[in-house]
Design a protein around this motif. Structure first.
Motif, PDB file in Angstrom:
ATOM      1  N   ALA A  61       0.828  -1.211   0.000  1.00 51.17           N
ATOM      2  CA  ALA A  61       0.000   0.000   0.000  1.00 51.17           C
ATOM      3  C   ALA A  61       0.858   1.256   0.000  1.00 51.17           C
ATOM      4  N   LEU A  62       1.960   1.231   0.733  1.00 51.42           N
ATOM      5  CA  LEU A  62       2.857   2.391   0.760  1.00 51.42           C
ATOM      6  C   LEU A  62       3.510   2.612  -0.600  1.00 51.42           C
ATOM      7  N   ARG A  63       3.884   1.535  -1.268  1.00 50.50           N
ATOM      8  CA  ARG A  63       4.479   1.672  -2.606  1.00 50.50           C
ATOM      9  C   ARG A  63       3.450   2.193  -3.606  1.00 50.50           C
ATOM     10  N   ALA A  64       2.216   1.729  -3.483  1.00 49.26           N
ATOM     11  CA  ALA A  64       1.170   2.192  -4.409  1.00 49.26           C
ATOM     12  C   ALA A  64       0.920   3.685  -4.251  1.00 49.26           C
ATOM     13  N   ALA A  65       0.995   4.164  -3.024  1.00 48.24           N
ATOM     14  CA  ALA A  65       0.754   5.586  -2.772  1.00 48.24           C
ATOM     15  C   ALA A  65       1.953   6.445  -3.154  1.00 48.24           C
ATOM     16  N   ASP A  66       3.141   5.872  -3.083  1.00 47.24           N
ATOM     17  CA  ASP A  66       4.361   6.637  -3.369  1.00 47.24           C
ATOM     18  C   ASP A  66       5.360   5.705  -4.058  1.00 47.24           C
ATOM     19  N   PRO A  67       5.439   5.741  -5.404  1.00 45.05           N
ATOM     20  CA  PRO A  67       6.337   4.843  -6.138  1.00 45.05           C
ATOM     21  C   PRO A  67       7.797   4.959  -5.709  1.00 45.05           C
ATOM     22  N   ALA A  68       8.172   6.081  -5.110  1.00 42.16           N
ATOM     23  CA  ALA A  68       9.561   6.266  -4.684  1.00 42.16           C
ATOM     24  C   ALA A  68       9.831   5.642  -3.316  1.00 42.16           C
ATOM     25  N   PHE A  69       8.804   5.122  -2.670  1.00 42.58           N
ATOM     26  CA  PHE A  69       8.973   4.554  -1.342  1.00 42.58           C
ATOM     27  C   PHE A  69       9.890   3.337  -1.383  1.00 42.58           C
ATOM     28  N   ARG A  70      10.827   3.251  -0.424  1.00 43.71           N
ATOM     29  CA  ARG A  70      11.724   2.106  -0.296  1.00 43.71           C
ATOM     30  C   ARG A  70      11.452   1.400   1.027  1.00 43.71           C
ATOM     31  N   SER A  71      11.312   0.089   0.978  1.00 45.46           N
ATOM     32  CA  SER A  71      11.008  -0.678   2.185  1.00 45.46           C
ATOM     33  C   SER A  71      12.068  -0.467   3.258  1.00 45.46           C
ATOM     34  N   SER A  72      13.322  -0.317   2.850  1.00 45.30           N
ATOM     35  CA  SER A  72      14.418  -0.175   3.808  1.00 45.30           C
ATOM     36  C   SER A  72      14.319   1.098   4.631  1.00 45.30           C
ATOM     37  N   SER A  73      13.507   2.049   4.177  1.00 44.46           N
ATOM     38  CA  SER A  73      13.371   3.305   4.915  1.00 44.46           C
ATOM     39  C   SER A  73      12.314   3.235   6.007  1.00 44.46           C
ATOM     40  N   LEU A  74      11.575   2.114   6.077  1.00 50.18           N
ATOM     41  CA  LEU A  74      10.456   2.049   7.013  1.00 50.18           C
ATOM     42  C   LEU A  74      10.932   2.017   8.464  1.00 50.18           C
ATOM     43  N   TYR A  75      11.963   1.220   8.745  1.00 44.30           N
ATOM     44  CA  TYR A  75      12.534   1.223  10.097  1.00 44.30           C
ATOM     45  C   TYR A  75      13.992   0.794  10.023  1.00 44.30           C
ATOM     46  N   GLU A  76      14.772   1.270  10.992  1.00 44.50           N
ATOM     47  CA  GLU A  76      16.202   0.968  11.037  1.00 44.50           C
ATOM     48  C   GLU A  76      16.593   0.291  12.350  1.00 44.50           C
ATOM     49  N   ALA A  77      15.596  -0.122  13.120  1.00 45.71           N
ATOM     50  CA  ALA A  77      15.869  -0.782  14.400  1.00 45.71           C
ATOM     51  C   ALA A  77      14.780  -1.808  14.672  1.00 45.71           C
ATOM     52  N   THR A  78      15.145  -2.894  15.349  1.00 48.50           N
ATOM     53  CA  THR A  78      14.175  -3.922  15.720  1.00 48.50           C
ATOM     54  C   THR A  78      14.240  -4.190  17.217  1.00 48.50           C
TER      55      THR A  78
END
Length: 452
Positions: free
Chosen positions: A337-354
């Motif tokens: 859904a995030l990619r559909a709303a913003d084609p420039a969205f990268r999954s790696s930018s969603l979080y950097e810590a677990t």
């Protein structure tokens, strides 16, 4: 002659596999989380690298025939222990009728041998299409020291399932009755129905919608080795129990407190005010607290790290409760859904810590003289390994007589050992301040660094 015997055994296994694929078992639709992983396995000829290993140290005498019978009863009780998957004509899980399990008993010279065997099992991909019966190993050092290892594809098991497996196996071994378990297929059907209208996916996507500013880590090398190192700490049970009790009175669980402390510490080491942490949701209703299966989903907590200690705690609690409400939503459709709303969205930018918060295993009685003690390891390993997410925190909560263990895995390209140690120190300061002085400014606890 030996070769003929091996060939005949292989032929029988292949015939059994074909018959079960055609005639055996009840087909069912996989859960949304399973479907996501099945797609990856299908691309690798059915092989999945994601292996769960149920493991326990057994102290006391073991009656091997009785343990074998208990394992058979466990397989009959839990359908995910006798399930395989097919890809054609569409992805399905096939639940086979109750069948005999395999228990291999072997002598070993010491616990180091068991650890080596466990590492090998975890590193061996599993064929999710296999109809082979469930297999467990009993490795014995002497008559009173044993290790049980039972590998399962992650498609059929999660962290909570480990405890269910061992508890039920110990009860069956001791001849104790158990209440009926839930059926995983019912959970899978309910999860699919809950996602059908897309409302929950849209809600989670809205909570995580860009802009998603990247964190600025203390080190920014041009080339990265992606090497994870680890630092550890211990939270002494007396002060932590006091902090936990006082926060619980304000509706804050231990997991929420750990998440808020982690948010504060990440803010301190990076200066980021928009902090996002990936974490696992148990995703189990009352009907499935005693069911083996893949229930857990990955979620993301997004918290604004500004204001006071109490402000961050309140925001973290709200983020956690929102994630729990939508625990049935896997991360994959949210990313879609995030990619559909913003084609420039990268999954790696969603979080950097677990973040992973688990309970320490406690001994499970298995009759008058024998106990099972879970020995599941940390999500954060204590050895160097590749690191593609900069920061991993694992908290193993203590008991009345055990301290809480904490490990922080960090990408050594981005953080120094002093930085990583500072993260753990900041978390401890935050937890104390959350109980003692929630109005305290966050910067005085987190120790915000300035880069550049």
């Amino acid at each position: 002659m030996a070769r003929e015997v091996v060939t005949a055994a292989a032929d029988r296994a292949e015939l059994r596999d074909r018959l079960l694929r055609v005639l055996g078992g009840v087909p069912a639709t996989p859960s949304p989380s399973q479907s996501q992983m099945l797609a990856a396995a299908a691309a690798k000829d059915g092989l999945s690298p994601h292996v769960d290993l149920v493991s326990a140290r057994i102290t006391g005498p073991v009656d091997v025939p009785a343990l074998r019978a208990a394992l058979d009863a466990l397989v009959a009780r839990h359908e995910m222990l006798r399930t395989h998957f097919v890809f054609s004509p569409s992805p399905l899980m096939v639940i086979r009728p109750p069948e005999r399990a395999r228990l291999t008993a072997e002598p070993i010279s010491g616990l180091a041998d068991a650890a080596a065997r466990a590492g090998a099992l975890m590193a061996t991909p599993v064929d999710v299409r296999s109809t082979a019966p469930h297999h467990a190993l009993l490795l014995s050092v002497d008559e009173r020291t044993h290790v049980l290892l039972a590998p399962l594809p992650h498609l059929r098991c999660d962290e909570v399932s480990h405890a269910v497996y061992l508890r039920d196996l110990a009860a069956r071994y001791a001849g104790e009755p158990l209440p009926p378990p839930g059926n995983y297929r019912d959970h899978a059907q309910a999860q699919g129905a809950a996602l059908a209208d897309g409302v929950a996916v849209a809600r989670r996507a809205a909570a995580l919608a860009p802009p998603l500013p990247a964190m600025t880590w203390p080190r920014t090398p041009e080339r990265r080795r992606y090497r994870q190192l680890t630092v550890a700490d211990t939270w002494e049970r007396t002060w932590l129990a006091d902090v936990t009790r006082r926060l619980a009175a304000r509706g804050v669980t231990f997991g929420i407190a750990c998440a808020a402390a982690y948010v504060a510490a990440l803010h301190g080491v990076t200066g980021a005010e928009d902090v996002r942490v990936g974490t696992s949701m148990a995703n189990r209703g009352p009907a499935h607290t005693g069911t083996i299966g893949l229930f857990a989903t990955q979620s993301v907590l997004r918290v604004r790290a500004t204001g006071t200690v109490g402000d961050v705690l309140t925001r973290t609690r709200a983020a956690m409760l929102g994630a729990i409400d939508d625990a049935h939503v896997p991360l994959a459709p949210v990313l879609g859904a995030l990619r559909a709303a913003d084609p420039a969205f990268r999954s790696s930018s969603l979080y950097e810590a677990t973040l992973a918060v688990v309970n320490q295993g406690t001994e499970i009685p298995a009759g008058a003289e024998t106990t099972f003690e879970p020995v599941d390891g940390f999500d954060v390993a204590d050895r160097p390994k590749p690191a593609f997410v900069p920061a991993h925190l694992a908290v193993r909560r203590g008991t009345a007589d055990r301290d809480t263990e904490v490990r922080f895995g960090y990408n050594s390209d981005l953080l120094t050992k002093d930085d990583a140690t500072g993260v753990l120190a900041a978390m401890a300061r935050y937890l104390r301040a959350a109980a003692d002085d929630p109005g305290r400014r966050l910067a005085t606890v987190a120790g915000v660094v300035r880069h550049g």
